[in-house]
Design a protein around this motif. Structure first.
Motif, mmCIF file in Angstrom:
data_model
loop_
_atom_site.group_PDB
_atom_site.id
_atom_site.type_symbol
_atom_site.label_atom_id
_atom_site.label_comp_id
_atom_site.label_asym_id
_atom_site.label_seq_id
_atom_site.Cartn_x
_atom_site.Cartn_y
_atom_site.Cartn_z
ATOM 1 N N GLN A 50 0.620 -1.165 -0.311
ATOM 2 C CA GLN A 50 -0.461 0.353 -0.056
ATOM 3 C C GLN A 50 0.621 0.710 0.206
ATOM 4 O O GLN A 50 1.968 1.433 0.717
ATOM 5 N N ALA A 51 0.247 2.276 -0.989
ATOM 6 C CA ALA A 51 1.111 3.951 -1.200
ATOM 7 C C ALA A 51 1.028 4.146 0.723
ATOM 8 O O ALA A 51 -0.034 3.997 0.411
ATOM 9 N N ALA A 52 2.035 4.442 1.168
ATOM 10 C CA ALA A 52 1.688 5.201 2.058
ATOM 11 C C ALA A 52 0.745 6.951 2.496
ATOM 12 O O ALA A 52 1.309 7.226 1.455
ATOM 13 N N PRO A 53 0.392 6.642 3.214
ATOM 14 C CA PRO A 53 -0.706 7.989 3.151
ATOM 15 C C PRO A 53 0.057 9.749 2.949
ATOM 16 O O PRO A 53 1.354 9.679 3.390
ATOM 17 N N ASN A 54 -0.549 10.723 2.543
ATOM 18 C CA ASN A 54 0.443 11.092 2.394
ATOM 19 C C ASN A 54 -0.212 12.440 2.970
ATOM 20 O O ASN A 54 -1.081 12.751 3.171
ATOM 21 N N PRO A 55 1.341 13.085 3.908
ATOM 22 C CA PRO A 55 1.191 13.795 4.728
ATOM 23 C C PRO A 55 0.511 15.724 4.715
ATOM 24 O O PRO A 55 0.128 16.070 5.285
ATOM 25 N N LEU A 56 0.431 15.283 3.031
ATOM 26 C CA LEU A 56 0.664 16.369 2.969
ATOM 27 C C LEU A 56 -0.878 16.910 1.720
ATOM 28 O O LEU A 56 -1.302 17.712 1.553
ATOM 29 N N GLY A 57 -1.385 15.712 1.424
ATOM 30 C CA GLY A 57 -3.122 15.538 1.376
ATOM 31 C C GLY A 57 -4.205 16.296 2.386
ATOM 32 O O GLY A 57 -5.337 16.030 1.512
ATOM 33 N N GLY A 58 -4.219 16.400 3.722
ATOM 34 C CA GLY A 58 -4.676 16.594 4.271
ATOM 35 C C GLY A 58 -5.496 15.389 5.052
ATOM 36 O O GLY A 58 -6.882 16.031 5.649
ATOM 37 N N GLY A 59 -5.581 14.133 4.900
ATOM 38 C CA GLY A 59 -5.540 13.029 4.928
ATOM 39 C C GLY A 59 -7.886 13.038 4.219
ATOM 40 O O GLY A 59 -8.280 11.920 4.625
ATOM 41 N N GLN A 60 -7.621 14.055 3.026
ATOM 42 C CA GLN A 60 -8.881 13.116 1.961
ATOM 43 C C GLN A 60 -8.757 12.561 1.066
ATOM 44 O O GLN A 60 -7.873 12.471 0.205
#
Length: 60
Positions: A50-60
């Protein structure tokens, strides 16, 4: 620690900046190695990485 002269302070500052740079490189290398090992473990267990969550994506 009391420094004897401005030259001592400059020398200490240069040393500390170099150490910080070295330690930042070490952290980057360890992070990359941890990610590589995580991917190996996931492959061995048959899970799709799984791709790591984007910390700059705002969690959306």
């Amino acid at each position: 620690m009391t420094l004897a002269s401005p030259q001592d302070a400059l020398r200490e500052n240069a040393y500390l900046r170099q150490r910080v740079a070295q330690l930042q490189d070490d952290v980057t290398a360890i992070t990359a190695e941890a990610e590589r090992l995580r991917q190996i473990v996931e492959r061995l267990h048959g899970r799709a990485p799984q791709a790591a969550p984007n910390p700059l994506g705002g969690g959306q």
